[in-house]
Scaffold this active site. Structure first.
Site, PDB file in Angstrom:
ATOM      1  N   PRO A 163      -5.931   9.133 -11.216  1.00 53.45           N
ATOM      2  CA  PRO A 163      -6.306   8.442 -12.439  1.00 53.45           C
ATOM      3  C   PRO A 163      -7.744   7.953 -12.458  1.00 53.45           C
ATOM      4  CG  PRO A 163      -4.697   7.157 -11.183  1.00 53.45           C
ATOM      5  CD  PRO A 163      -4.823   8.482 -10.518  1.00 53.45           C
ATOM      6  N   ASN A 164      -8.331   8.134 -13.628  1.00 52.72           N
ATOM      7  CA  ASN A 164      -9.664   7.649 -13.978  1.00 52.72           C
ATOM      8  C   ASN A 164     -10.802   8.439 -13.343  1.00 52.72           C
ATOM      9  OD1 ASN A 164      -8.790   5.508 -15.713  1.00 52.72           O
ATOM     10  ND2 ASN A 164      -8.109   4.455 -13.859  1.00 52.72           N
ATOM     11  N   ARG A 212     -17.159   5.128 -15.788  1.00 50.81           N
ATOM     12  CA  ARG A 212     -16.455   3.989 -15.195  1.00 50.81           C
ATOM     13  C   ARG A 212     -17.256   3.405 -14.044  1.00 50.81           C
ATOM     14  NH1 ARG A 212     -11.812   4.109 -10.905  1.00 50.81           N
ATOM     15  NH2 ARG A 212     -11.261   1.907 -10.884  1.00 50.81           N
ATOM     16  N   TYR A 251     -19.230   3.926  -8.587  1.00 48.52           N
ATOM     17  CA  TYR A 251     -18.896   5.346  -8.497  1.00 48.52           C
ATOM     18  C   TYR A 251     -20.063   6.283  -8.820  1.00 48.52           C
ATOM     19  CZ  TYR A 251     -14.265   3.323  -8.338  1.00 48.52           C
ATOM     20  OH  TYR A 251     -13.176   2.568  -7.992  1.00 48.52           O
ATOM     21  N   ASN A 253      -8.064  12.680  -3.864  1.00 43.64           N
ATOM     22  CA  ASN A 253      -8.454  11.307  -4.154  1.00 43.64           C
ATOM     23  C   ASN A 253      -7.393  10.792  -5.109  1.00 43.64           C
ATOM     24  OD1 ASN A 253      -9.470   8.914  -5.117  1.00 43.64           O
ATOM     25  ND2 ASN A 253     -11.589   9.620  -5.184  1.00 43.64           N
ATOM     26  N   ALA A 280      -6.057   5.005  -7.969  1.00 44.24           N
ATOM     27  CA  ALA A 280      -5.238   3.798  -7.818  1.00 44.24           C
ATOM     28  C   ALA A 280      -3.870   4.087  -7.210  1.00 44.24           C
ATOM     29  CB  ALA A 280      -5.075   3.115  -9.171  1.00 44.24           C
ATOM     30  N   GLU A 304      -7.695  12.788   2.628  1.00 47.55           N
ATOM     31  CA  GLU A 304      -7.804  11.734   1.614  1.00 47.55           C
ATOM     32  C   GLU A 304      -9.281  11.381   1.460  1.00 47.55           C
ATOM     33  OE1 GLU A 304      -6.171   7.131   1.140  1.00 47.55           O
ATOM     34  OE2 GLU A 304      -6.379   7.997   3.142  1.00 47.55           O
ATOM     35  N   HIS A 307     -12.179   8.970  -0.782  1.00 52.31           N
ATOM     36  CA  HIS A 307     -12.486   7.891  -1.729  1.00 52.31           C
ATOM     37  C   HIS A 307     -13.991   7.784  -1.848  1.00 52.31           C
ATOM     38  CE1 HIS A 307      -8.365   6.593  -1.914  1.00 52.31           C
ATOM     39  NE2 HIS A 307      -8.313   6.741  -0.596  1.00 52.31           N
ATOM     40  N   ARG A 333     -13.261  -3.517  -0.444  1.00 49.04           N
ATOM     41  CA  ARG A 333     -13.121  -4.026  -1.812  1.00 49.04           C
ATOM     42  C   ARG A 333     -11.965  -5.023  -1.886  1.00 49.04           C
ATOM     43  NH1 ARG A 333     -13.296   0.761  -5.846  1.00 49.04           N
ATOM     44  NH2 ARG A 333     -13.449  -0.992  -7.288  1.00 49.04           N
TER      45      ARG A 333
END
Length: 148
Positions: free
Chosen positions: A9-10, A17, A22, A74, A77, A98, A100, A107
Protein backbone atom coordinates in the site's frame (compact mmCIF):
# COMPACT_ATOMS: atom_id res chain seq x y z
CA UNK A 1 16.39 -16.14 -13.67
CA UNK A 2 13.00 -14.60 -12.90
CA UNK A 3 12.34 -12.19 -10.00
CA UNK A 4 8.95 -10.84 -8.91
CA UNK A 5 8.93 -7.35 -7.37
CA UNK A 6 5.94 -6.74 -5.11
CA UNK A 7 4.96 -3.46 -3.50
CA UNK A 8 2.25 -2.89 -0.95
CA UNK A 9 0.00 0.00 0.00
CA UNK A 10 0.84 3.57 -0.90
CA UNK A 11 4.01 2.70 -2.82
CA UNK A 12 2.21 3.81 -5.97
CA UNK A 13 2.32 7.27 -4.33
CA UNK A 14 6.12 7.55 -4.34
CA UNK A 15 7.17 11.11 -5.09
CA UNK A 16 3.91 12.41 -3.63
CA UNK A 17 3.70 10.80 -0.18
CA UNK A 18 6.09 12.26 2.39
CA UNK A 19 8.95 13.07 -0.01
CA UNK A 20 11.10 14.03 3.00
CA UNK A 21 11.06 10.32 3.92
CA UNK A 22 10.53 8.50 0.62
CA UNK A 23 12.12 10.95 -1.84
CA UNK A 24 10.85 12.64 -4.99
CA UNK A 25 11.23 9.73 -7.40
CA UNK A 26 8.03 8.09 -8.57
CA UNK A 27 6.92 4.47 -8.67
CA UNK A 28 7.61 4.51 -12.41
CA UNK A 29 11.16 5.75 -11.68
CA UNK A 30 11.60 2.86 -9.26
CA UNK A 31 10.43 0.31 -11.82
CA UNK A 32 12.74 1.80 -14.48
CA UNK A 33 15.73 1.62 -12.11
CA UNK A 34 15.05 -2.03 -11.26
CA UNK A 35 14.42 -2.92 -14.90
CA UNK A 36 17.71 -1.32 -15.96
CA UNK A 37 19.64 -3.36 -13.40
CA UNK A 38 17.72 -6.52 -14.33
CA UNK A 39 18.67 -5.95 -17.97
CA UNK A 40 22.31 -5.49 -16.94
CA UNK A 41 22.17 -8.75 -14.99
CA UNK A 42 20.27 -10.65 -17.68
CA UNK A 43 17.36 -11.27 -15.31
CA UNK A 44 13.65 -11.14 -16.08
CA UNK A 45 11.54 -9.12 -13.63
CA UNK A 46 7.85 -8.42 -13.22
CA UNK A 47 6.21 -5.77 -11.07
CA UNK A 48 3.04 -5.76 -9.03
CA UNK A 49 1.70 -3.13 -6.64
CA UNK A 50 -1.51 -3.27 -4.65
CA UNK A 51 -3.12 -1.48 -1.76
CA UNK A 52 -4.96 -4.72 -0.96
CA UNK A 53 -3.52 -7.45 1.24
CA UNK A 54 -5.29 -10.33 -0.48
CA UNK A 55 -4.03 -9.22 -3.90
CA UNK A 56 -0.46 -9.33 -2.54
CA UNK A 57 -1.07 -12.84 -1.14
CA UNK A 58 -2.37 -13.86 -4.58
CA UNK A 59 0.74 -12.39 -6.24
CA UNK A 60 3.05 -14.31 -3.89
CA UNK A 61 1.18 -17.53 -4.64
CA UNK A 62 1.26 -16.79 -8.39
CA UNK A 63 5.04 -16.39 -8.17
CA UNK A 64 5.15 -20.06 -7.15
CA UNK A 65 3.10 -21.18 -10.14
CA UNK A 66 5.14 -18.92 -12.45
CA UNK A 67 8.29 -20.62 -11.11
CA UNK A 68 9.87 -17.39 -9.87
CA UNK A 69 13.42 -17.73 -8.58
CA UNK A 70 13.03 -14.89 -6.09
CA UNK A 71 10.71 -12.26 -4.68
CA UNK A 72 11.52 -8.71 -3.66
CA UNK A 73 8.76 -7.34 -1.45
CA UNK A 74 8.07 -4.03 0.21
CA UNK A 75 4.87 -4.82 2.09
CA UNK A 76 4.43 -1.19 3.16
CA UNK A 77 2.19 -0.91 6.20
CA UNK A 78 1.33 -4.62 5.93
CA UNK A 79 4.84 -5.29 7.22
CA UNK A 80 3.55 -4.53 10.69
CA UNK A 81 0.17 -6.23 10.50
CA UNK A 82 0.04 -9.11 8.04
CA UNK A 83 0.41 -12.67 9.14
CA UNK A 84 -1.23 -13.58 5.82
CA UNK A 85 1.80 -12.27 3.88
CA UNK A 86 4.12 -14.14 6.24
CA UNK A 87 2.19 -17.36 5.69
CA UNK A 88 2.17 -16.88 1.91
CA UNK A 89 5.95 -16.44 1.74
CA UNK A 90 6.42 -19.46 3.99
CA UNK A 91 4.09 -21.51 1.78
CA UNK A 92 5.83 -20.82 -1.53
CA UNK A 93 9.39 -21.24 -0.18
CA UNK A 94 10.83 -18.83 -2.75
CA UNK A 95 13.86 -16.81 -1.59
CA UNK A 96 12.37 -13.47 -0.60
CA UNK A 97 14.05 -10.19 0.30
CA UNK A 98 12.11 -7.64 2.35
CA UNK A 99 12.87 -4.04 1.31
CA UNK A 100 11.99 -0.75 2.98
CA UNK A 101 12.91 2.64 1.56
CA UNK A 102 13.18 4.17 5.03
CA UNK A 103 14.36 2.33 8.11
CA UNK A 104 11.21 1.39 10.03
CA UNK A 105 13.31 0.44 13.05
CA UNK A 106 14.20 4.13 13.53
CA UNK A 107 10.65 5.41 13.12
CA UNK A 108 7.50 5.12 15.24
CA UNK A 109 7.39 2.23 17.69
CA UNK A 110 4.55 0.47 15.82
CA UNK A 111 6.80 0.20 12.74
CA UNK A 112 9.46 -1.81 14.60
CA UNK A 113 7.63 -5.13 14.16
CA UNK A 114 7.90 -6.97 10.85
CA UNK A 115 5.85 -10.13 10.59
CA UNK A 116 7.13 -11.04 7.14
CA UNK A 117 10.80 -10.79 8.14
CA UNK A 118 10.70 -14.26 9.72
CA UNK A 119 10.16 -15.82 6.28
CA UNK A 120 12.66 -13.66 4.36
CA UNK A 121 16.23 -14.50 3.47
CA UNK A 122 17.30 -10.88 4.02
CA UNK A 123 15.99 -7.43 4.88
CA UNK A 124 17.28 -4.21 3.34
CA UNK A 125 16.05 -1.04 5.00
CA UNK A 126 16.91 2.61 4.93
CA UNK A 127 18.81 2.55 1.62
CA UNK A 128 16.18 4.46 -0.36
CA UNK A 129 15.12 3.12 -3.75
CA UNK A 130 18.62 1.69 -4.19
CA UNK A 131 17.63 -0.99 -1.67
CA UNK A 132 15.60 -2.69 -4.39
CA UNK A 133 18.66 -2.93 -6.64
CA UNK A 134 20.63 -4.34 -3.70
CA UNK A 135 17.89 -6.94 -3.21
CA UNK A 136 17.97 -7.85 -6.89
CA UNK A 137 21.73 -8.29 -6.80
CA UNK A 138 21.48 -10.35 -3.62
CA UNK A 139 18.95 -12.71 -5.16
CA UNK A 140 21.11 -13.01 -8.28
CA UNK A 141 24.22 -13.71 -6.22
CA UNK A 142 25.95 -10.52 -7.38
CA UNK A 143 25.66 -8.38 -4.26
CA UNK A 144 29.28 -7.31 -4.74
CA UNK A 145 28.36 -5.53 -7.99
CA UNK A 146 29.12 -1.88 -8.57
CA UNK A 147 27.39 0.48 -6.15
CA UNK A 148 24.01 1.93 -7.04
Amino acid sequence: MYIVVLNGPNLNMLGIRQPEIYGHETYEDLKAMIQQEADNLGVRVSFFQSNHEGALVDAIQQAYFDKADGIIINPGAYTHTSIALLDAVKAVRIPTVEVHISDPDTREEFRHTSYIRAACTATIRGHGLAGYVEALRLLCGTEASAPV
